[in-house]
Design a protein around this motif. Structure first.
Motif, short mmCIF file in Angstrom:
data_model
loop_
_atom_site.label_atom_id
_atom_site.label_comp_id
_atom_site.label_asym_id
_atom_site.label_seq_id
_atom_site.Cartn_x
_atom_site.Cartn_y
_atom_site.Cartn_z
N SER A 503 0.85 -1.20 0.00
CA SER A 503 0.00 0.00 0.00
C SER A 503 0.88 1.24 0.00
O SER A 503 2.05 1.17 0.35
CB SER A 503 -0.94 0.02 1.21
N GLY A 504 0.28 2.34 -0.42
CA GLY A 504 1.01 3.60 -0.48
C GLY A 504 2.25 3.50 -1.36
O GLY A 504 3.23 4.20 -1.13
N GLY A 505 2.21 2.63 -2.37
CA GLY A 505 3.34 2.51 -3.29
C GLY A 505 4.39 1.51 -2.82
O GLY A 505 5.17 1.00 -3.61
N GLN A 506 4.41 1.22 -1.50
CA GLN A 506 5.41 0.26 -1.00
C GLN A 506 4.92 -1.16 -1.24
O GLN A 506 3.79 -1.51 -0.89
CB GLN A 506 5.65 0.48 0.50
N ILE A 507 5.77 -1.99 -1.84
CA ILE A 507 5.33 -3.34 -2.18
C ILE A 507 5.29 -4.23 -0.92
O ILE A 507 5.85 -3.89 0.11
CB ILE A 507 6.22 -3.98 -3.26
N GLY A 508 4.59 -5.36 -1.03
CA GLY A 508 4.37 -6.24 0.12
C GLY A 508 5.63 -7.02 0.52
O GLY A 508 6.53 -7.23 -0.28
N ASP A 509 5.65 -7.44 1.80
CA ASP A 509 6.79 -8.21 2.31
C ASP A 509 6.78 -9.65 1.81
O ASP A 509 5.74 -10.20 1.47
CB ASP A 509 6.72 -8.25 3.85
N LYS A 510 7.99 -10.26 1.83
CA LYS A 510 8.14 -11.70 1.60
C LYS A 510 8.77 -12.30 2.84
O LYS A 510 9.39 -11.59 3.63
CB LYS A 510 9.05 -11.97 0.40
N GLU A 521 6.40 -20.55 2.06
CA GLU A 521 7.10 -19.34 1.67
C GLU A 521 6.07 -18.27 1.31
O GLU A 521 5.16 -18.51 0.50
CB GLU A 521 8.00 -19.61 0.48
N VAL A 522 6.20 -17.08 1.91
CA VAL A 522 5.29 -15.98 1.58
C VAL A 522 5.86 -15.25 0.37
O VAL A 522 6.95 -14.68 0.43
CB VAL A 522 5.14 -15.01 2.77
N LYS A 523 5.10 -15.30 -0.74
CA LYS A 523 5.62 -14.71 -1.98
C LYS A 523 5.21 -13.26 -2.14
O LYS A 523 5.84 -12.49 -2.84
CB LYS A 523 5.13 -15.51 -3.17
N ASP A 524 4.10 -12.89 -1.47
CA ASP A 524 3.66 -11.50 -1.51
C ASP A 524 2.63 -11.30 -0.41
O ASP A 524 1.99 -12.27 0.02
CB ASP A 524 3.04 -11.16 -2.88
N THR A 525 2.49 -10.07 0.04
CA THR A 525 1.46 -9.75 1.03
C THR A 525 0.64 -8.60 0.49
O THR A 525 1.19 -7.58 0.08
CB THR A 525 2.10 -9.33 2.37
N ILE A 526 -0.68 -8.81 0.45
CA ILE A 526 -1.55 -7.75 -0.08
C ILE A 526 -2.69 -7.49 0.90
O ILE A 526 -2.90 -8.27 1.83
CB ILE A 526 -2.14 -8.14 -1.46
N VAL A 531 -7.88 -6.63 5.11
CA VAL A 531 -7.29 -7.82 5.73
C VAL A 531 -5.91 -8.06 5.10
O VAL A 531 -5.76 -7.94 3.88
CB VAL A 531 -8.18 -9.06 5.50
N PHE A 532 -4.93 -8.39 5.94
CA PHE A 532 -3.61 -8.70 5.40
C PHE A 532 -3.62 -10.14 4.89
O PHE A 532 -3.87 -11.07 5.65
CB PHE A 532 -2.52 -8.56 6.48
N VAL A 533 -3.33 -10.31 3.60
CA VAL A 533 -3.40 -11.63 2.98
C VAL A 533 -1.99 -12.07 2.57
O VAL A 533 -1.32 -11.38 1.81
CB VAL A 533 -4.32 -11.59 1.74
N HIS A 534 -1.55 -13.24 3.10
CA HIS A 534 -0.22 -13.76 2.77
C HIS A 534 -0.36 -14.78 1.66
O HIS A 534 -1.02 -15.80 1.83
CB HIS A 534 0.42 -14.41 4.00
N GLN A 535 0.23 -14.49 0.51
CA GLN A 535 0.14 -15.42 -0.62
C GLN A 535 1.34 -16.37 -0.53
O GLN A 535 2.48 -15.93 -0.59
CB GLN A 535 0.13 -14.64 -1.92
#
Ligand code: ATP
Ligand code: MG
Length: 878
Positions: A503-510, A521-526, A531-535
């Motif tokens: 959010s706010g331009g900053q990409i999600g954590d891995k 392995e968390v490949k992206d968080t959106i 709700v924080f969704v861990h892919q």
């Protein structure tokens, strides 16, 4: 005696300050957090959340002078004495504090005692059923009954749909019969005689869905007085346009054209429209608006084009609007001080917009004139809506412009037809939007369900990158599932998480989510429905809702991202310092390996500017400011001077990120602890991505190091190849360039010489065929010009001949042929000969009878092709 616009404004604010009001600055023209509104159009507009109770006001009594834009009044500009697209509204507001009595008696006190308006000329209107207001005006203020005129709901009851509403009371000033004596020149009429100066709105009811008016527990006061209108009374001018708030602009235009202001009705209208539109366009641009083809931007475009078009009527051939910005800034500085700070930017935008308009105007005018001529020829009187729409859509002709021009030819425009086309286009756009958002609706509901099971503020990642927590839910292929096993891809929702969601331009954590017998392995968080969704992809074991897990963010990647995010704030600040306050973020991307920052600015950055910006950011890095974050009330944050983003929605509480005393921004992202952690900052590119929007890409930390090193590596390798040191590289390249030039010269001279010596040999090869001199020869390695040159020289030496020369290169052969004049007369044509010859060598070509050249792709056929010449000669002569 109060007279000037600035004096009236000050007197008003001072007066209400003395009545316990907090005086606030005008809000920008672009509404914040209010998608229902294109422009701030009244003093109360920025305070809507205080009126509906969704936000607490800083004080229950507030007074402002608010800049306003009302585009629905555009047609009236220049026609009535009192309407503008841009004007200033003086207003005092009560949020559940004082009510009717104070609002009315203070208004009267201000008008009669401070402004000293002639009481005999003042008239009051009230809502028919508002006995309370009548009593206050009559008993307390002491006005005779006939001065208090009762009006209907349409005129004196303020209401928009359901919600807060109430009666209002207006103060009017009678300017006498000289100002107008039509049937509209009555109280509440559209004429200019009775001038409405002040509207007092008493918000006392809530209109419910059931159609009932319920008394509000907290009653509000909202008043609005037009500054330009009051000025016209105090300055005794015929209309608002001759007041000190507008006239200086008109005077400047008159000076430029030499046409007197009041020459005729047409000149009056033109001057007024120009002066009005330049005020709205320049203040809006200084507030961050830019001309474009939609929404707000289109309003700006339309204002500029309309003013430019009226400028044509006054004889302007070149862009001129930008020349009026300085004067405008001087006039509005009391309410819109930002315009002065952004003169260069505003002038740039106006100039380039007017320039491009003049270009399309010319094209569009031609097309419109054709359309009109056709209609006239067919004796028709109406221009079709779809034609007007085409002019609008492709050539940027506002409907009113098309109508103006058509009217000059006595032709009307089918407005309904135009509207239909317009609506069809809007529908297409809407459908395109809905299509993309619809499909995910069901899943959104699922996430919302999970949301109910999670505590607020379950993100712990500002302070730690590890969290022992519990699985709340699992999803796979957009369905809720009861387990996720090895090798599967899916989504995990946690009770608490240290993972930052994009959010706010900053990409999600891995990172990883794991337990003793599970690892994914968390490949992206959106973020979905908050709700924080861990892919994830599961590497080991099996997971079920309720399982205890540990969530671990990849530390280095997060840190690298934080470096870029903190650098983005420093960059934003440095851009404002170097380029000006008009620079505002219009988009951004913050990744571990780079940052991208889009911002409003009108021209490409110079190398010097880029250098200065980079230097400022690196200086801020070296100063090692500590980075502090605080949760603050939005107004407090803004008061502190925190940079907020245009079009961004902020809640009541905001997170403020502070870097020393250098940068202060509202931001929810993750940052370094101190700016020194950024390490280094390097801009790698600068480009334009839309009119008035630039993009900078930059790298920090080890990515900056990699960038420097790869450039140095390139330099070293290049130097080694050229057998020199990097420091001497430039010298070496210059030297090589010089050497090459000399070599080329030598080569050319040699070729000429060679051709010259060949010439004599060649003349010896001349043969006679059927009484015609014929010369064919193959001279490999000569280029086009050398071959042609040689051919010319031979022709000079030989009185009569057909000459065909060929030169083979790799994969190709070129031919040049010439024929002397005497033989041309006999029917030999160089062009014809060469096309036949070249065809044999796999090519084609031709040319004039005396000289021709051609190429072929089969050099191995050169001899055969040249032999053809003899056959051709025999054919012609034989
Ligand atoms: P009008 O009937 O003259 O258009 P209004 O009823 O639209 O006025 P309000 O919405 O009550 O006006 O706004 C409050 C005050 O703001 C008005 O009393 C007037 O002094 C001023 N005002 C409104 N519209 C304009 C405008 N287009 N140009 C200049 N002043 C305006
Ligand atoms: Mg109005």
């Amino acid at each position: 005696m109060i007279k000037s616009g600035d004096e009236i404004r000050q007197a008003y604010l001072d007066f209400f300050e003395s009545k316990g009001h907090l005086v606030m600055d005008s809000a920008p023209l672009i509404p914040k957090n209010d998608p229902s509104l294109l422009w701030i159009n009244a003093g109360m507009a920025p305070f809507k959340p205080y009126f509906d109770g969704s936000l607490e006001p800083p004080k229950k009594r507030i007074a402002t002078s608010q800049k306003c834009i009302r585009t629905n009044d555009i047609e009236n500009v220049g026609k009535t004495a009192r309407h503008h697209t841009y004007f200033e509204m003086l207003g005092n507001f009560s949020f559940g504090d004082y009510f009717k009595e104070e609002a009315i008696t203070w208004a009267w006190e201000f008008v009669t005692e401070v402004l000293e308006l002639d009481q005999d000329k003042l008239w009051i209107t009230i809502y028919r059923e508002d006995e309370e207001a009548f009593k206050i005006w009559h008993d307390q203020v002491g006005l005779p009954e006939e001065r208090i005129v009762r009006m209907g709901k349409k005129e004196n009851f303020w209401q928009i749909g359901t919600g807060p509403c109430g009666p209002c009371s207006e103060i009017h000033y009678d300017r006498g019969v000289e100002a107008g004596d039509s049937k509209e020149d009555v109280l509440g009429g559209e004429g200019d005689r009775y001038l409405e100066i002040w509207n007092l709105v008493f918000t006392q009811y809530n209109y419910t869905e059931a159609g009932e008016y319920k008394e509000l527990p907290n009653k509000n006061i909202d008043t609005g007085m037009g500054l330009e209108r009051v000025a016209s009374i105090l300055q005794e001018t015929e209309t608002n346009f001759e007041t000190d708030l507008i006239k200086p602009i008109i005077d400047q235009v008159v000076e430029m054209t030499g046409i007197p202001y009041q020459q005729d009705q047409e000149s009056v209208t033109a001057y007024r429209v120009i002066a009005d539109h330049i005020r709205s366009a320049s203040v809006a641009i200084s507030d961050g608006a830019l001309p474009s083809n939609e929404g707000r931007g289109y309003v700006i475009r339309r204002l500029i084009r309309r003013a430019a078009r009226y400028g044509r009527k006054l004889g302007f051939k070149e862009p001129f609007l930008y020349k009026l910005v300085e004067k405008t800034a001087e006039i509005v500085k009391g309410v819109a001080p930002d315009l002065k700070k952004q003169l260069a930017h505003v002038k740039n935008v106006l100039k380039s917009e007017e320039e491009s308009f003049l270009k399309t105007l010319e094209q569009g005018l031609n097309i419109l004139e054709e359309m009109l001529a056709e209609l006239e020829a067919e004796n028709k009187e109406v221009l079709a809506g779809k034609d007007a729409f085409r002019l609008y859509d492709t050539y940027g002709f506002p409907l009113d412009l098309t109508e103006d021009i058509a009217a000059e030819a006595g032709i009307k425009v089918d407005e309904d037809g135009f509207e239909k086309e317009m609506e069809a286009q809007r529908k297409r756009a809407r459908e395109a939007r809905e299509e993309t958002s619809f499909s995910s609706g069901e899943v959104e509901k699922l996430y919302a369900e999970f949301k109910a099971q999670i505590e607020e503020d379950n993100f712990t990642g500002y302070h730690s990158l590890k969290e022992k927590t519990k699985v709340v839910g699992l999803l796979k292929d957009k369905q809720k599932v009861e387990k996720l096993g090895k090798g599967e891809n899916g989504e995990i929702i946690l009770a608490k998480t240290p993972f930052y969601a994009e959010s706010g331009g900053q990409i999600g954590d891995k990172g990883v989510i794991k337990s003793d017998n599970f690892e994914a392995e968390v490949k992206d968080t959106i973020k979905k429905a908050d709700v924080f969704v861990h892919q994830v992809e599961v590497n080991r074991g099996e997971l079920k809702p309720g399982s205890a897990v540990e969530a671990v963010v990849y530390h280095n990647r997060r840190l690298a991202t934080a470096r870029h995010h903190s650098a983005t704030h420093l960059l934003h600040k440095a851009l404002k310092e170097v380029l000006g306050e008009h620079v505002n973020q219009s988009g951004s991307l913050v990744a571990p390996d780079r940052l991208r920052f889009d911002f409003t600015h009108f021209s490409a950055l110079t190398a010097e500017e880029i250098d200065e910006i980079e230097r400022k950011v690196n200086q801020a890095v070296m100063k090692n400011y500590s980075v502090q974050t605080e949760i603050k009330d939005i107004d407090e944050a803004k008061k502190m001077g925190a940079t907020a983003l245009f079009g961004e929605k902020y809640g009541e509480e905001v997170r403020v990120v502070k870097m020393g005393n250098y940068s202060l921004e509202l931001c929810g992202g993750t940052h370094v602890d101190a700016t020194g952690d950024i390490g280094a900052f390097k801009i790698v590119s600068e480009s334009g991505i839309a009119a008035g929007v630039r993009r900078i890409e930059a790298v920090t930390g080890e990515y900056a190091l990699d960038y420097f090193n790869s450039k140095l590596d390139l330099l070293n390798k290049t130097a080694a190849k050229l057998k020199t040191e990097p420091d001497n590289l430039l010298q070496r390249v210059k030297q090589l360039q010089k050497e090459q030039k000399n070599l080329e010269k030598d080569l050319e001279a040699l070729k000429q010489k060679l051709a010259g010596s060949k010439k004599d040999d060649l003349i010896d090869q001349l043969q006679e065929v059927e009484g015609v001199n014929l010369l064919t020869a193959e001279l490999d390695g000569l280029d086009n010009s050398a071959l042609r040159n040689l051919n010319d020289q031979l022709k000079d030496k030989i009185d009569s001949a057909v000459i065909v020369l060929a030169s083979k290169g790799e994969n190709k052969v070129i031919f040049v042929a010439s024929v002397t004049d005497d033989l041309i007369k006999k029917g030999f044509k160089a062009g014809d000969i060469i096309s036949k010859v070249a065809r044999i060598a796999g090519g084609g070509g031709g040319g004039r009878p005396d000289m021709a050249q051609a190429g072929g792709s089969k050099p191995e056929k050169t001899a055969e092709a040249l032999a053809e010449v003899e056959k051709i000669v025999r054919e012609i002569e034989g």
